[in-house]
Design a protein around this motif. Sequence first.
Motif, short mmCIF file in Angstrom:
data_model
loop_
_atom_site.label_atom_id
_atom_site.label_comp_id
_atom_site.label_asym_id
_atom_site.label_seq_id
_atom_site.Cartn_x
_atom_site.Cartn_y
_atom_site.Cartn_z
N ALA A 139 0.59 -0.59 0.24
CA ALA A 139 0.03 -0.32 0.35
C ALA A 139 1.05 1.09 -0.06
O ALA A 139 0.89 2.02 -0.61
CB ALA A 139 -0.88 -0.40 1.16
N ARG A 140 2.10 1.21 1.16
CA ARG A 140 2.75 2.30 1.46
C ARG A 140 3.94 2.63 0.02
O ARG A 140 3.62 3.72 -0.73
CB ARG A 140 3.58 2.36 2.22
N LEU A 141 4.11 1.85 -1.04
CA LEU A 141 4.85 1.10 -2.52
C LEU A 141 3.60 2.75 -3.51
O LEU A 141 3.75 3.14 -4.78
CB LEU A 141 4.74 0.04 -2.98
N ALA A 142 2.06 2.31 -3.69
CA ALA A 142 1.29 2.48 -4.16
C ALA A 142 1.62 3.63 -4.02
O ALA A 142 1.55 4.85 -5.44
CB ALA A 142 -0.45 2.66 -4.04
N THR A 143 1.27 4.84 -3.25
CA THR A 143 1.66 5.92 -2.94
C THR A 143 3.30 6.45 -3.42
O THR A 143 3.38 7.21 -4.40
CB THR A 143 1.11 6.98 -1.73
N GLN A 144 4.31 5.92 -2.93
CA GLN A 144 5.27 6.07 -3.43
C GLN A 144 5.63 6.26 -4.88
O GLN A 144 6.53 6.65 -5.35
CB GLN A 144 6.37 5.28 -2.62
N THR A 145 5.16 5.87 -6.13
CA THR A 145 5.20 5.67 -6.97
C THR A 145 4.63 6.59 -7.68
O THR A 145 4.64 6.06 -9.00
CB THR A 145 4.69 3.67 -7.36
N GLY A 146 3.35 6.54 -7.04
CA GLY A 146 2.38 7.61 -7.73
C GLY A 146 1.25 7.15 -8.47
O GLY A 146 0.45 7.76 -8.89
N ILE A 147 1.18 5.80 -7.93
CA ILE A 147 -0.36 5.04 -8.74
C ILE A 147 -1.01 5.53 -7.99
O ILE A 147 -2.31 5.97 -8.60
CB ILE A 147 0.23 3.65 -8.63
N PHE A 148 -1.07 6.11 -6.22
CA PHE A 148 -2.00 6.23 -5.49
C PHE A 148 -1.07 7.35 -4.35
O PHE A 148 -1.81 7.24 -3.74
CB PHE A 148 -2.69 5.68 -4.78
N PRO A 149 -1.54 8.16 -5.59
CA PRO A 149 -0.75 9.96 -5.03
C PRO A 149 -1.88 10.81 -3.83
O PRO A 149 -3.23 10.07 -3.86
CB PRO A 149 -1.01 11.16 -5.99
N LEU A 150 -1.33 10.94 -3.02
CA LEU A 150 -2.57 11.16 -1.74
C LEU A 150 -2.86 13.18 -2.36
O LEU A 150 -1.74 13.26 -1.76
CB LEU A 150 -2.08 11.28 -0.71
N TYR A 151 -3.66 13.01 -1.65
CA TYR A 151 -4.19 14.89 -2.59
C TYR A 151 -5.40 15.35 -2.14
O TYR A 151 -5.73 13.99 -1.20
CB TYR A 151 -4.17 14.83 -4.08
N LYS A 152 -6.08 16.21 -1.71
CA LYS A 152 -7.01 16.78 -1.64
C LYS A 152 -7.85 17.51 -2.40
O LYS A 152 -7.03 18.08 -3.36
CB LYS A 152 -7.23 17.25 -0.25
N VAL A 153 -9.12 17.85 -2.15
CA VAL A 153 -10.11 19.08 -3.20
C VAL A 153 -10.57 19.19 -2.66
O VAL A 153 -11.59 19.03 -1.91
CB VAL A 153 -10.43 18.57 -4.22
N GLU A 154 -10.62 20.48 -2.07
CA GLU A 154 -11.65 21.65 -1.10
C GLU A 154 -12.31 22.96 -2.29
O GLU A 154 -12.11 23.77 -2.45
CB GLU A 154 -10.72 22.00 -0.23
#
Lengths: 95, 395, 301
Positions: free
Chosen positions: C229-244
Amino acid sequence: MVEAPKTYKDLPSTPITFFTTEDNKTGTWRTIRPVIDKEKCTRCYICWKFCPDLSIEVEKEGDYPNVDYDHCKGCGICANECPSNAITMEKEMEK
Amino acid sequence: MIEVMTANYAAAYAVKLARVGVIAAYPITPQSSISEKLAEMYVKGELHGKYFLVESEHSAMSMLIGASYAGARTFTATSSHGLALMHEMLFWAVGARRPIVMAVVARALAPPWNIWGDHMDVMSERDTGWMQFFCENNQETLDTILMAYKISENRSVMLPSMVIEDGFILSHTYEAVDIPDQDEVDDFLPPFDPEWKIDFNDPRRFGGLTMPDWWSEFRYRIALDQEVARKKIVEVDKEFERKFGRSYGGLVEFYNCDDAEVALVLAGSAVGTAKEVSDKMRERGKKVGVVKLKTFRPFPAEELKKLNDMVPVVGVFDRSYTFGYGGALYSEVRNGIYDPAGGALVKNYVGGMGGKDFTPKNMEFIFEDLLRIKKEGKVDKMVEWINIKDGTGRW
Amino acid sequence: MVNIPKFTIPKEEYVCKGHSACPGCGTPLALRYTLKALGKRTVLNIPAGCGGVILGVWPSYALKVPVVDNAFECTAAVADGIRAGFDVLGVEDAYVVGWAGDGGTVDIGLQALSAAVDRNANIIYIMLDNEAYMNTGIQKSGCTPIGAWTTTTPVADEKGWNTSPKKRIMEMLVANGIVYGATVNVAFPEDFIARLREAKDIKGTKFIHVLAPCTPGWRIDPKKSIEVARLATQTGIFPLYKVENGRYSLTKEIKNRKPVREYLMLQGRFRHLKEEAINQIQKIVDEEYARLLKKIKDTNE
């Protein structure tokens, strides 16, 4: 203490639960068990944080973590995530 | 206060009088004017509760289940395909034991496309566990909604109710309707007070996974509670009569049946036609009776059994059809009155579907046919479709 | 002065031991973090799916907050109904959470969700994304990534795996006018909780997209669950972002994105992929990531 329904007559009009799952001893699922080496443990609580089964217990800040073997399913996340390699997964004794 | 209005408006007034907390609305002909009238009342600040626009009937029912779990009294209205789309959630409302009340403005199912009245939609939901009440006129629509809340919310019942009015025939036809005073309704219908609702201090899971060892027991409870409802329906009808001076017989009304030679069982707006034709035929010495099926679920089999002692021949008029067999009412009535020692002969008449006029002349045909069967002592055929272009010219 | 070890997330637990999740499952972690952020006055409504099964079998259940079960496609509608009921009855300070899977959200539940956003229903909608219909046995959903094996996109002779891209659910909801959306990952609990705390008191529909691994569905060793799961974000496959209110921002900066190969090759569901396919996925991920950065730039100008 709530009593479990024994017949249909005891059922509530709405299908509601009566208990929590804590009596469900999921530790029986386990084939490998985590063992914490307190010499190596830095009490970072990463194992506690990532335990999906709430089976790494820390009473209060500062305490060492303990494993609840009644519920630990032996997934091994704690050992994999431990930055100090303080947790090893050991085979359950064959019965 | 007496006002002239459609059954749809009468339904909206009932919702207002019942102080419904959450209304979910989605348009479909011929129901839409219920939703529109409620929207108007809401905007004017006349409603006790809140009014929500959803994107489908499926979501309307879903929303009401959620609101009912929170402890709110709930209402929606639908027709035809809207009811069919809700089908899944109808089961859910029953299993969750949410006493939702819904007006169903009964209408045909396509294709061919047709927006007019029949009972195909409601009959298709017979097995969901909802109570089903048919209405003969606009006043009855208003009154039945008030009674339905009282019956549904009874802690020994806790089952949802469909209040059925015939599309267009009632929904868009104006009649004089007596709107009861709010005080009187408040006195008759106390606020919804469920035994079980969402409670943060007593957290429970509602309707979660249940294994085969207990699932049937939950279903058995629903079966038993429909039997409890049977008694409550009669009680509530009597109480309603004491308070408001109107009664609908609870489960069944026998009209002109005491000395009748034949009787016709039917439900909905056609009952009015049947009663009138029966009166007229009696003036000519033809003793024909009418059995108004007020409640379809729970089904009043015991009450209908009396027919065996009253008449030798029973007709059943259906505004729907179970393809591959016969009318839904027919099979229920015939099964309900079955007497191994003999009992009445039963014949099914099917008509008035997809909004086709069902006229006094058609009704008279049925009664004459029943009298003929009585004379001949046997049923010529199980099902007769009425007013079909069959080339015979008899219609 | 001695450093006393600290908890980095709240101590309170609202998930009970003895739940039925598979070993290494990400879902109970997501439940733990969500309820740590929201607390006792939270009601969950959960449709058909793993979420319902994990909570156990009647007459028991594995949470210390109320739960309403519902049908597959109606999570947002039921949640809004609960909120409506609370509103008319004057129940305040309560969080209403719709907790559905990826299939229950981007496929069968999309209509009800879109309508809830349309009404700006005051609910928190949490999509537990494990990238397929896992409870029914790993069938492809609208959230299954390109290249993945599932039981309905099986692999034979190096072909047949899922070839359709993951639905851009966040963009759909942003276009729909959602007030708050965020992606979170069970491998980053502090961030997960921060997002929910940020969202919880915003009035209107809040959408939280949770990435949570499924060990049998992703064909991973249970112990590798968080690592993957951590790699998903570290690779950019699942970036962490928000939309306000339409404004995008990264919630976790990734300095040097790791190659997608590292993420893919830990999982049996991708193990059939050859060099060319991996390179193609890398290209898609790079493009998607660039798209995200552009949206951040464009919406903050």
